[in-house]
Design a protein around this motif. Structure first.
Motif, PDB file in Angstrom:
ATOM      1  N   THR A 293       2.702   9.567   9.286  1.00 44.40           N
ATOM      2  CA  THR A 293       3.799   8.833   8.663  1.00 44.40           C
ATOM      3  C   THR A 293       3.692   7.372   9.063  1.00 44.40           C
ATOM      4  O   THR A 293       3.505   7.062  10.241  1.00 44.40           O
ATOM      5  N   PHE A 294       3.822   6.472   8.081  1.00 44.31           N
ATOM      6  CA  PHE A 294       3.674   5.050   8.345  1.00 44.31           C
ATOM      7  C   PHE A 294       4.876   4.266   7.851  1.00 44.31           C
ATOM      8  O   PHE A 294       5.364   4.482   6.739  1.00 44.31           O
ATOM      9  N   LEU A 295       5.342   3.352   8.701  1.00 44.50           N
ATOM     10  CA  LEU A 295       6.330   2.379   8.266  1.00 44.50           C
ATOM     11  C   LEU A 295       5.580   1.133   7.804  1.00 44.50           C
ATOM     12  O   LEU A 295       4.478   0.856   8.254  1.00 44.50           O
ATOM     13  N   VAL A 296       6.187   0.400   6.891  1.00 43.96           N
ATOM     14  CA  VAL A 296       5.522  -0.766   6.323  1.00 43.96           C
ATOM     15  C   VAL A 296       6.536  -1.892   6.156  1.00 43.96           C
ATOM     16  O   VAL A 296       7.708  -1.652   5.856  1.00 43.96           O
TER      17      VAL A 296
ATOM     18  N   THR B 173       1.280   1.628  12.360  1.00 43.44           N
ATOM     19  CA  THR B 173       0.482   1.431  11.149  1.00 43.44           C
ATOM     20  C   THR B 173      -0.743   0.581  11.460  1.00 43.44           C
ATOM     21  O   THR B 173      -1.858   0.874  11.006  1.00 43.44           O
ATOM     22  N   HIS B 174      -0.549  -0.462  12.260  1.00 43.68           N
ATOM     23  CA  HIS B 174      -1.662  -1.337  12.623  1.00 43.68           C
ATOM     24  C   HIS B 174      -2.658  -0.633  13.541  1.00 43.68           C
ATOM     25  O   HIS B 174      -3.880  -0.714  13.355  1.00 43.68           O
ATOM     26  N   LYS B 175      -2.137   0.104  14.519  1.00 48.58           N
ATOM     27  CA  LYS B 175      -3.018   0.757  15.493  1.00 48.58           C
ATOM     28  C   LYS B 175      -3.871   1.857  14.858  1.00 48.58           C
ATOM     29  O   LYS B 175      -5.066   1.983  15.142  1.00 48.58           O
ATOM     30  N   LEU B 176      -3.257   2.679  14.011  1.00 50.44           N
ATOM     31  CA  LEU B 176      -3.992   3.810  13.439  1.00 50.44           C
ATOM     32  C   LEU B 176      -4.910   3.401  12.295  1.00 50.44           C
ATOM     33  O   LEU B 176      -5.996   3.959  12.132  1.00 50.44           O
ATOM     34  N   LEU B 177      -4.480   2.429  11.512  1.00 50.27           N
ATOM     35  CA  LEU B 177      -5.230   2.074  10.302  1.00 50.27           C
ATOM     36  C   LEU B 177      -5.913   0.717  10.399  1.00 50.27           C
ATOM     37  O   LEU B 177      -6.710   0.368   9.518  1.00 50.27           O
ATOM     38  N   GLY B 178      -5.594  -0.057  11.442  1.00 53.38           N
ATOM     39  CA  GLY B 178      -6.103  -1.416  11.516  1.00 53.38           C
ATOM     40  C   GLY B 178      -5.543  -2.286  10.411  1.00 53.38           C
ATOM     41  O   GLY B 178      -6.150  -3.273  10.000  1.00 53.38           O
ATOM     42  N   TRP B 179      -4.349  -1.927   9.934  1.00 52.64           N
ATOM     43  CA  TRP B 179      -3.760  -2.605   8.772  1.00 52.64           C
ATOM     44  C   TRP B 179      -2.744  -3.647   9.199  1.00 52.64           C
ATOM     45  O   TRP B 179      -1.904  -3.422  10.066  1.00 52.64           O
TER      46      TRP B 179
ATOM     47  N   ILE C  53      -5.492   5.872   0.835  1.00 59.72           N
ATOM     48  CA  ILE C  53      -6.169   6.777  -0.091  1.00 59.72           C
ATOM     49  C   ILE C  53      -7.360   7.460   0.568  1.00 59.72           C
ATOM     50  O   ILE C  53      -7.576   8.666   0.383  1.00 59.72           O
ATOM     51  N   ASP C  54      -8.121   6.710   1.351  1.00 63.25           N
ATOM     52  CA  ASP C  54      -9.327   7.316   1.929  1.00 63.25           C
ATOM     53  C   ASP C  54      -9.527   7.041   3.417  1.00 63.25           C
ATOM     54  O   ASP C  54     -10.569   7.374   3.972  1.00 63.25           O
ATOM     55  N   HIS C  55      -8.544   6.433   4.081  1.00 64.18           N
ATOM     56  CA  HIS C  55      -8.700   6.180   5.519  1.00 64.18           C
ATOM     57  C   HIS C  55      -8.561   7.497   6.282  1.00 64.18           C
ATOM     58  O   HIS C  55      -7.553   8.198   6.150  1.00 64.18           O
ATOM     59  N   PRO C  56      -9.553   7.850   7.101  1.00 66.74           N
ATOM     60  CA  PRO C  56      -9.499   9.136   7.825  1.00 66.74           C
ATOM     61  C   PRO C  56      -8.260   9.282   8.707  1.00 66.74           C
ATOM     62  O   PRO C  56      -7.699  10.383   8.814  1.00 66.74           O
ATOM     63  N   ALA C  57      -7.828   8.184   9.338  1.00 67.42           N
ATOM     64  CA  ALA C  57      -6.705   8.265  10.267  1.00 67.42           C
ATOM     65  C   ALA C  57      -5.355   8.399   9.575  1.00 67.42           C
ATOM     66  O   ALA C  57      -4.345   8.662  10.229  1.00 67.42           O
ATOM     67  N   ALA C  58      -5.337   8.231   8.253  1.00 66.60           N
ATOM     68  CA  ALA C  58      -4.064   8.336   7.529  1.00 66.60           C
ATOM     69  C   ALA C  58      -3.621   9.782   7.362  1.00 66.60           C
ATOM     70  O   ALA C  58      -2.426  10.058   7.193  1.00 66.60           O
TER      71      ALA C  58
END
Length: 320
Positions: free
Chosen positions: A228-231, A291-297, A219-224
């Motif tokens: 496109t993200f796989l989950v 997804t982990h690298k760009l968002l730290g998720w 919703i508010d992560h700048p890198a998003a």
């Protein structure tokens, strides 16, 4: 600082409703539930009517900063439409584009689209998981419609200032799950013998809590923005192992017969059920490194806990 209002479409659905409840608990954003019918969210947050079928049912977006678009015509096992692709396109492509165009015109900053791993394809080879940067290879009408919607949203983003974020989940499960996953739990609960004790594939799943957590992150992560993200849950299971773990979560002993996969495929081919055999025996492994690298998720809920929560909800409903 003004708290962002987030419109969630499909808020009566499995993913949309879970997302609204998460936003209500977090209190970081103000959810607005866009629904087609009656919802138990009434009184908990602002609820607005919404329908992908036509522009007259699009809600006002003047005070919305972010849209999370969960509504869709979903994949169905027994398709009744004579032209399924046209019907999927009418809802998932045309309806999505109408909503996104109105969002851009209304000044919405970010549009998050819950797509599908089916955009990548139907199966993976051993050691070659799907990645976010793979060339799209949708096969069935549902996957094709999601792919075309993604393409249209990216073009709209280029033409406007609205950021677009795309999330592609595999099979989503959790408390309240229906369809095939619910059928699987019922079989295990009743002790039905299943010829699935010798399947050595690799299937990625995503717990509803993990998918919702990623959506909230986006919703508010700048890198998003414009990515496109796989989950997934960050772990893959074979069909056999999934059944064993789900049975354990239900407190049951699984009755899994070690029928060779070749025999299952042959039987499915004879009965014209190749697609079912593919889902049960084929691999669909998702790589979430980007997804982990760009968002730290990373997925906050592990598979064991998610299966236990799913089983607890199922048992609770069975006793009522």
């Amino acid at each position: 600082m003004t708290v962002a209002q987030v419109l969630v479409t499909g808020a009566t659905g499995f993913v949309g409703e879970a997302l609204v409840f998460r936003l209500l608990l977090d209190k970081k954003f103000i959810p607005v539930a866009a629904v087609r019918g009656v919802t138990r969210l009434s009184g908990l947050c602002r609820v607005v009517p919404f329908n992908l079928n036509g522009s007259k049912m699009l809600p006002s977006l003047e005070d919305i900063q972010v849209v999370v678009h969960c509504a869709a015509r979903v994949h169905v096992m027994n398709e009744m439409e004579t032209d399924a692709l046209a019907e999927f396109r009418r809802i998932n492509v045309d309806g999505t584009v109408r909503l996104a165009r109105k969002a851009a015109e209304s000044g919405v900053k970010r549009f998050i689209f819950i797509s599908s791993i089916k955009v990548n394809g139907e199966s993976t080879a051993p050691g070659s998981p799907f990645k976010a940067g793979d060339h799209p290879a949708a096969v069935d009408p549902y996957g094709i419609s999601k792919q075309e919607a993604e393409d249209a949203l990216r073009q709209l983003s280029l033409d406007t200032r609205m950021e677009v974020v795309i999330i592609r989940p595999p099979l989503v499960y959790g408390p309240g799950v229906k369809a095939n996953f619910l059928s699987m739990m019922k079989w295990l609960d009743k002790g039905v013998p299943l010829p699935l004790g010798a399947i050595h594939n690799q299937r990625s799943l995503v717990a509803i809590d993990n998918l919702v957590d990623l959506a909230v992150t986006c919703i508010d992560h700048p890198a998003a923005a414009n990515n496109t993200f796989l989950v997934s849950d960050g772990e893959y299971l074979s069909t056999t192992e999934l059944l064993r773990r789900m049975a354990r979560a239900l407190g049951k002993k699984p009755r899994l017969l070690p029928v060779p996969q070749m025999m299952l495929n042959l039987a499915a081919s004879i009965m014209g059920k190749q697609s079912i055999a593919q889902r049960l025996c084929g691999s669909l492994h998702v790589d979430i490194d980007q997804t982990h690298k760009l968002l730290g998720w990373s997925p906050p809920v592990n598979i064991e806990r998610a299966l236990r929560q799913t089983a607890d909800y199922y048992r609770d409903k069975q006793t009522k």
